[in-house]
Design a protein around this motif. Structure first.
Motif, PDB file in Angstrom:
ATOM      1  N   TYR A   1      38.102  41.369  51.178  1.00 53.18           N
ATOM      2  CA  TYR A   1      38.024  42.719  50.624  1.00 53.18           C
ATOM      3  C   TYR A   1      39.166  43.586  51.165  1.00 53.18           C
ATOM      4  CZ  TYR A   1      35.770  46.882  48.709  1.00 53.18           C
ATOM      5  OH  TYR A   1      35.496  48.016  48.000  1.00 53.18           O
TER       6      TYR A   1
ATOM      7  N   GLN B   1      42.149  45.353  48.994  1.00 54.05           N
ATOM      8  CA  GLN B   1      42.443  46.791  49.089  1.00 54.05           C
ATOM      9  C   GLN B   1      43.901  47.023  49.476  1.00 54.05           C
ATOM     10  OE1 GLN B   1      39.292  48.255  51.787  1.00 54.05           O
ATOM     11  NE2 GLN B   1      38.687  49.537  50.073  1.00 54.05           N
TER      12      GLN B   1
ATOM     13  N   TYR C   1      46.176  46.423  46.488  1.00 57.92           N
ATOM     14  CA  TYR C   1      46.195  47.536  45.544  1.00 57.92           C
ATOM     15  C   TYR C   1      46.923  48.758  46.108  1.00 57.92           C
ATOM     16  CZ  TYR C   1      43.154  45.232  42.194  1.00 57.92           C
ATOM     17  OH  TYR C   1      42.641  44.373  41.256  1.00 57.92           O
TER      18      TYR C   1
ATOM     19  N   LEU D   1      42.917  54.522  43.534  1.00 59.27           N
ATOM     20  CA  LEU D   1      41.889  53.557  43.162  1.00 59.27           C
ATOM     21  C   LEU D   1      40.722  53.673  44.126  1.00 59.27           C
ATOM     22  CD1 LEU D   1      44.060  50.381  42.491  1.00 59.27           C
ATOM     23  CD2 LEU D   1      43.422  52.198  40.912  1.00 59.27           C
TER      24      LEU D   1
ATOM     25  N   LEU E   1      35.960  50.087  44.548  1.00 56.60           N
ATOM     26  CA  LEU E   1      36.415  48.726  44.285  1.00 56.60           C
ATOM     27  C   LEU E   1      35.275  47.726  44.440  1.00 56.60           C
ATOM     28  CD1 LEU E   1      38.676  46.609  43.849  1.00 56.60           C
ATOM     29  CD2 LEU E   1      39.063  46.708  46.319  1.00 56.60           C
ATOM     30  N   ASP E   2      35.065  46.942  43.401  1.00 56.73           N
ATOM     31  CA  ASP E   2      34.118  45.829  43.423  1.00 56.73           C
ATOM     32  C   ASP E   2      34.952  44.559  43.302  1.00 56.73           C
ATOM     33  OD1 ASP E   2      31.708  44.361  43.318  1.00 56.73           O
ATOM     34  OD2 ASP E   2      31.692  44.444  41.125  1.00 56.73           O
ATOM     35  N   ALA E   3      34.877  43.695  44.304  1.00 60.98           N
ATOM     36  CA  ALA E   3      35.633  42.445  44.319  1.00 60.98           C
ATOM     37  C   ALA E   3      34.653  41.280  44.325  1.00 60.98           C
ATOM     38  CB  ALA E   3      36.542  42.389  45.538  1.00 60.98           C
TER      39      ALA E   3
ATOM     40  N   THR F   1      38.076  41.819  39.921  1.00 66.48           N
ATOM     41  CA  THR F   1      37.876  43.149  40.495  1.00 66.48           C
ATOM     42  C   THR F   1      37.612  44.168  39.394  1.00 66.48           C
ATOM     43  OG1 THR F   1      40.212  43.778  40.452  1.00 66.48           O
ATOM     44  CG2 THR F   1      39.426  42.627  42.426  1.00 66.48           C
ATOM     45  N   ARG F   2      36.937  45.216  39.784  1.00 68.90           N
ATOM     46  CA  ARG F   2      36.691  46.355  38.893  1.00 68.90           C
ATOM     47  C   ARG F   2      36.704  47.590  39.783  1.00 68.90           C
ATOM     48  NH1 ARG F   2      32.676  49.630  36.398  1.00 68.90           N
ATOM     49  NH2 ARG F   2      32.958  49.749  34.142  1.00 68.90           N
ATOM     50  N   CYS F   3      37.438  48.602  39.368  1.00 68.59           N
ATOM     51  CA  CYS F   3      37.492  49.825  40.159  1.00 68.59           C
ATOM     52  C   CYS F   3      37.773  51.015  39.252  1.00 68.59           C
ATOM     53  CB  CYS F   3      38.555  49.730  41.257  1.00 68.59           C
ATOM     54  SG  CYS F   3      40.247  49.602  40.654  1.00 68.59           S
TER      55      CYS F   3
END
Length: 147
Positions: free
Chosen positions: A16, A20, A23, A85, A88-90, A100-102
């Motif tokens: 994670y 991060q 990104y 961003l 964050l879902d990883a 991922t979705r953020c």
């Protein structure tokens, strides 16, 4: 908590943090219009699908070209764009990729003016392992203000 569970939690925490950091670096490259460096954070055949463009951008060369075009447009505007961003879902996948979705907030700041939220988006990526970190294989961006 068992030793196996503790190790899995620690492993996910490291992953994670890596995502991060990826990104953070990627968005700063984008906001600084470092076209080639930003494009290298994508796979050679990556797809970048964003509603502000008429069609998805495919491949590093096209990605870099798009950033250079953005730099030209914004150079004369006196405005700064910054991407933030969060949420964050990883989700690691069995094949080694990470989905991922953020939320992506785009701030617009006119020279000498107040910053405002320009766009609110959802960004969904497929990240693949690469030497030294991660690369985006596919990015889908949707905007809250568009159907």
């Amino acid at each position: 908590m068992t030793a196996t569970t503790t190790a899995a939690v620690r492993e996910f925490g490291l992953l994670y943090a890596e995502v991060q950091q990826f990104y953070s670096r990627q968005m700063q490259l984008f906001d600084s219009f470092e076209a080639e460096a930003w494009a290298r954070t994508f796979t050679e055949d990556a797809v970048f699908d964003v509603p502000t463009l008429p069609a998805p951008v495919v491949g590093r060369a096209a990605l870099a070209s798009n950033v250079r075009r953005n730099a030209e447009v914004h150079a004369g505007s006196g405005e700064l764009l910054r991407h933030w961003l969060g949420m964050l879902d990883a989700r690691p996948q069995p094949d080694g990729t990470v989905h991922t979705r953020c939320y992506a907030l785009v701030y617009l700041t006119p020279r000498g003016g107040e910053s405002t939220v320009h766009r609110v988006c959802v960004m969904e990526d497929v990240l693949v392992p690469a030497p030294g970190g991660w690369q985006v294989a596919h990015r889908l961006v949707t905007r809250d203000d568009l159907p």
